[in-house]
Design a protein around this motif. Structure first.
Motif, short mmCIF file in Angstrom:
data_model
loop_
_atom_site.label_atom_id
_atom_site.label_comp_id
_atom_site.label_asym_id
_atom_site.label_seq_id
_atom_site.Cartn_x
_atom_site.Cartn_y
_atom_site.Cartn_z
N VAL A 113 0.74 -1.19 -0.01
CA VAL A 113 0.03 -0.08 -0.08
C VAL A 113 0.84 1.18 0.08
O VAL A 113 1.78 1.33 0.84
N ASN A 114 0.80 1.76 -0.83
CA ASN A 114 1.46 3.22 -0.94
C ASN A 114 0.46 4.57 -0.42
O ASN A 114 -0.56 4.75 -1.11
N THR A 115 0.60 4.81 0.80
CA THR A 115 -0.28 5.86 1.37
C THR A 115 -0.21 7.12 0.71
O THR A 115 -1.00 8.11 0.92
N ALA A 116 0.72 7.49 0.10
CA ALA A 116 0.87 8.71 -0.73
C ALA A 116 -0.28 8.82 -1.80
O ALA A 116 -0.70 9.90 -2.18
N GLN A 117 -0.92 7.83 -2.07
CA GLN A 117 -2.21 7.65 -3.00
C GLN A 117 -3.42 7.01 -2.32
O GLN A 117 -3.38 5.93 -2.00
N LEU A 118 -4.29 8.01 -1.98
CA LEU A 118 -5.41 7.58 -0.99
C LEU A 118 -6.14 6.62 -1.76
O LEU A 118 -6.53 5.77 -0.94
N GLN A 119 -6.16 6.49 -2.99
CA GLN A 119 -7.00 5.49 -3.44
C GLN A 119 -6.48 4.02 -3.38
O GLN A 119 -7.03 3.04 -3.25
N ASP A 120 -4.98 3.97 -3.21
CA ASP A 120 -4.50 2.88 -2.68
C ASP A 120 -5.16 2.01 -1.54
O ASP A 120 -5.26 0.93 -1.32
N VAL A 121 -5.14 2.95 -0.47
CA VAL A 121 -5.80 2.53 0.94
C VAL A 121 -7.42 1.99 0.67
O VAL A 121 -7.62 1.12 1.28
N GLU A 122 -8.03 2.98 0.05
CA GLU A 122 -9.53 2.38 -0.34
C GLU A 122 -9.54 1.17 -1.11
O GLU A 122 -10.39 0.32 -0.76
N HIS A 123 -8.65 1.04 -2.21
CA HIS A 123 -8.63 -0.14 -2.94
C HIS A 123 -8.37 -1.55 -1.88
O HIS A 123 -8.81 -2.70 -2.03
N ILE A 124 -7.31 -1.45 -1.13
CA ILE A 124 -6.68 -2.42 -0.55
C ILE A 124 -7.80 -2.74 0.62
O ILE A 124 -7.91 -3.80 1.12
N ALA A 125 -8.38 -1.71 1.06
CA ALA A 125 -9.54 -2.06 2.31
C ALA A 125 -10.74 -2.92 1.54
O ALA A 125 -11.17 -3.84 2.20
N GLY A 126 -11.02 -2.45 0.42
CA GLY A 126 -12.05 -3.32 -0.43
C GLY A 126 -11.55 -4.69 -0.47
O GLY A 126 -12.51 -5.82 -0.51
#
Length: 226
Positions: A113-126
């Motif tokens: 997860v690259n937290t600099a990209q918020l969509q990464d966090v949302e995608h991995i949460a899904g």
């Protein structure tokens, strides 16, 4: 972003969806729990900072604490608090859902997860919610009772068990489960597990066995056997 800060953000992304299944966030455990009368379910994450930037490795785990087994274990071992990863049964979803056939539709069970990209966090949460629904929740529902855990720990007692990777905990908790359920292989289990308990260097194995015999009448007839 620190590991602690990232984990808190990640859990908050999952919290609303996990509440649908009655799992509540527990930030100090880096995950979620659901308490029932006889057991507690945990869905938690081993989060590791893997670079100097804001990149993390997220590994989902599922763990079950059976209250009857753990209460006896704490009495015989003197351990008031067992590490979450060594609770009654459980492990990383990667091990529980191993893929020996290399199926094309196999779900990955760790994520970068690259937290600099918020969509990464949302995608991995899904993705972690999908893994929860497909692997973790069915696992919890399949191993709620002492009888179910007895089979998981003891059906193949002569080989390592991914569901309880710590040999000492597996031996003691396997014996406890076998005594409670009156397992028909208790004599063979006792012979194998006593050797592992006696070889554990951090506690007096013989004292552990004496305490087990005092709490579990079914075990008393086997304690003096080699």
């Amino acid at each position: 972003m620190t590991r602690k800060a990232f984990t808190r953000v990640f859990i908050k992304h999952l919290a609303c969806r996990m509440r649908v299944f009655d799992f509540k966030p527990v930030f100090e455990l880096d995950g979620f729990e659901r308490k029932l009368e006889d057991c507690t379910f945990y869905y938690w994450f081993d989060v590791q900072h893997i670079s100097s930037g804001d990149t993390f490795l997220v590994q989902p785990h599922v763990t079950i604490c059976n209250h009857e087994i753990e209460n006896i274990f704490c009495k015989v071992s003197g351990c008031n608090e067992v590490p979450l990863q060594y609770s009654t049964v459980g492990n990383s979803l990667a091990l529980i859902n191993s893929n020996p056939r290399n199926d094309e539709d196999f779900l990955p069970t760790s994520f970068i997860v690259n937290t600099a990209q918020l969509q990464d966090v949302e995608h991995i949460a899904g993705k972690c919610m999908q893994l929860f629904a497909d692997i973790a929740l069915p696992y919890c529902l399949s191993y709620q009772t002492v009888e179910q855990i007895d089979g998981l720990l003891n059906d193949h007692f002569n080989i390592a068990c991914i569901h309880q990777p710590h040999a000492f905990y597996r031996a003691v908790k396997g014996l406890i489960a076998a005594c409670i359920t009156n397992n028909h292989s208790l004599q063979q289990l006792s012979s194998s597990y006593k050797k592992r308990i006696r070889s554990y260097s951090e506690l007096d194995g013989n004292e552990i066995l004496v305490r087990l015999a005092g709490l579990l009448p079914r075990f008393q007839m086997f304690i003096s056997e080699p």
